[in-house]
Design a protein around this motif. Sequence first.
Motif: not given
Length: 190
Positions: A75, A78, A80-81, A117, A129-130
């Motif tokens: 988290k 990454f 925003s996943i 993604l 960005n991820d």
Amino acid sequence: MNKIWFYMLSIGIINSIFMGRLDELNKVIMTETSKGVEFVISLIGIMTLWMGIMNIAKESGLVDRIGKYLYGVMKIIFPSIPKNSKALSYILMNMSLNILGASNGATAFGLKAMEELQKINKQKNTATNDMIMFLVINMSSVQLVPFTVLKIRMDEGATNPNEIIITTLFATAISTIIGVISCKLLERRF
């Protein structure tokens, strides 16, 4: 990428014509391409083993359990996943195979991770960005056992093909750390 390969091949062919070494070029094409095929075939066993292990781990739920333990770290890396996204599982499998040195086998999971993604990407024509972070981690990939390089060293007759393991681990760990830090710093700027 296709253009780069096209230009490299074209320059090589044109250069061999002007230098009068077209016969050497033909000889290299005939011998080296068969060596490339032999090398790929020799890696099939290693790739099959690790891909099988990762598929068993995925089907048994082991990857999801590992993902739950690593969710806090994932988290941060990454942010925003969503927690229930399949992307996290595919990213974990990709990273696991890369860590084990089976980067060729990791490619399939990397592609699946990028597909997942992209599904959660709000701007379909721009990488998130991820996505960028995943690419950086994937390219720098920490490797405990670089099987492909060990195989090449064994095939070439190295007296101790395993002597590169510690330096490879150190170099890939440093490159991954620098890559992650760089991405996080650039995320804030842009």
